[in-house]
Design a protein around this motif. Sequence first.
Motif, PDB file in Angstrom:
ATOM      1  N   VAL A 179      -0.750  -5.361  -0.547  1.00  0.00           N
ATOM      2  CA  VAL A 179      -0.566  -3.810   0.265  1.00  0.00           C
ATOM      3  C   VAL A 179      -2.128  -3.161  -0.187  1.00  0.00           C
ATOM      4  N   ALA A 180      -2.355  -3.296  -1.436  1.00  0.00           N
ATOM      5  CA  ALA A 180      -3.398  -2.540  -1.946  1.00  0.00           C
ATOM      6  C   ALA A 180      -4.815  -3.014  -1.302  1.00  0.00           C
ATOM      7  N   THR A 205      -6.568   0.384  -8.910  1.00  0.00           N
ATOM      8  CA  THR A 205      -5.407   0.283  -8.468  1.00  0.00           C
ATOM      9  C   THR A 205      -5.297  -1.399  -8.848  1.00  0.00           C
ATOM     10  N   MET A 206      -6.133  -2.100  -8.645  1.00  0.00           N
ATOM     11  CA  MET A 206      -6.133  -3.681  -8.852  1.00  0.00           C
ATOM     12  C   MET A 206      -6.001  -3.853 -10.257  1.00  0.00           C
ATOM     13  N   TRP A 207      -6.768  -2.858 -11.092  1.00  0.00           N
ATOM     14  CA  TRP A 207      -6.666  -3.305 -12.639  1.00  0.00           C
ATOM     15  C   TRP A 207      -5.284  -2.922 -12.959  1.00  0.00           C
ATOM     16  N   HIS A 208      -4.676  -1.903 -12.531  1.00  0.00           N
ATOM     17  CA  HIS A 208      -3.208  -1.622 -12.983  1.00  0.00           C
ATOM     18  C   HIS A 208      -2.354  -2.327 -12.438  1.00  0.00           C
ATOM     19  N   ILE A 209      -2.439  -3.008 -11.089  1.00  0.00           N
ATOM     20  CA  ILE A 209      -1.309  -3.922 -10.972  1.00  0.00           C
ATOM     21  C   ILE A 209      -1.543  -5.048 -11.571  1.00  0.00           C
ATOM     22  N   GLY A 262      -3.559   2.017   0.771  1.00  0.00           N
ATOM     23  CA  GLY A 262      -2.746   0.792   0.021  1.00  0.00           C
ATOM     24  C   GLY A 262      -2.589   1.405  -1.349  1.00  0.00           C
ATOM     25  N   PRO A 263      -3.547   1.955  -2.095  1.00  0.00           N
ATOM     26  CA  PRO A 263      -3.701   2.333  -3.530  1.00  0.00           C
ATOM     27  C   PRO A 263      -2.634   3.623  -3.473  1.00  0.00           C
ATOM     28  N   VAL A 264      -2.630   4.614  -2.766  1.00  0.00           N
ATOM     29  CA  VAL A 264      -1.705   5.452  -2.600  1.00  0.00           C
ATOM     30  C   VAL A 264      -0.286   5.269  -2.633  1.00  0.00           C
ATOM     31  N   LEU A 265       0.036   4.298  -1.775  1.00  0.00           N
ATOM     32  CA  LEU A 265       1.237   3.611  -1.665  1.00  0.00           C
ATOM     33  C   LEU A 265       1.739   3.067  -2.907  1.00  0.00           C
ATOM     34  N   TYR A 266       0.616   2.575  -3.513  1.00  0.00           N
ATOM     35  CA  TYR A 266       1.038   1.756  -4.713  1.00  0.00           C
ATOM     36  C   TYR A 266       1.505   2.701  -6.007  1.00  0.00           C
ATOM     37  N   PHE A 267       0.695   3.691  -6.029  1.00  0.00           N
ATOM     38  CA  PHE A 267       1.004   4.622  -6.967  1.00  0.00           C
ATOM     39  C   PHE A 267       2.228   5.724  -6.734  1.00  0.00           C
ATOM     40  N   LEU A 268       2.464   5.518  -5.475  1.00  0.00           N
ATOM     41  CA  LEU A 268       3.579   6.543  -5.082  1.00  0.00           C
ATOM     42  C   LEU A 268       5.043   5.822  -5.156  1.00  0.00           C
TER      43      LEU A 268
END
Length: 66
Positions: A45-46, A24-28, A54-60
């Motif tokens: 958030v992550a 998630t951090m890499w993607h952000i 946090g990671p799931v919220l980011y991807f959704l």
Amino acid sequence: MSLRELMPFLIPLAIAEIALLAFTMWHILTHDRYKRGNRTIWIIVAIAGMQFIGPVLYFLLGKEDN
């Protein structure tokens, strides 16, 4: 139940959490556009919701569809 009995479950769970947070951090950090919010908000958030939330919220909610 003792901690020793739970270790076979806890170790893979911890590895999965760390891997999901790292991805998630890499993607952000490597993308510039988000559906909602900005990079700073999604990093907070992550990290604050590290245990899958946090990671799931980011991807959704935050990941921009390419």
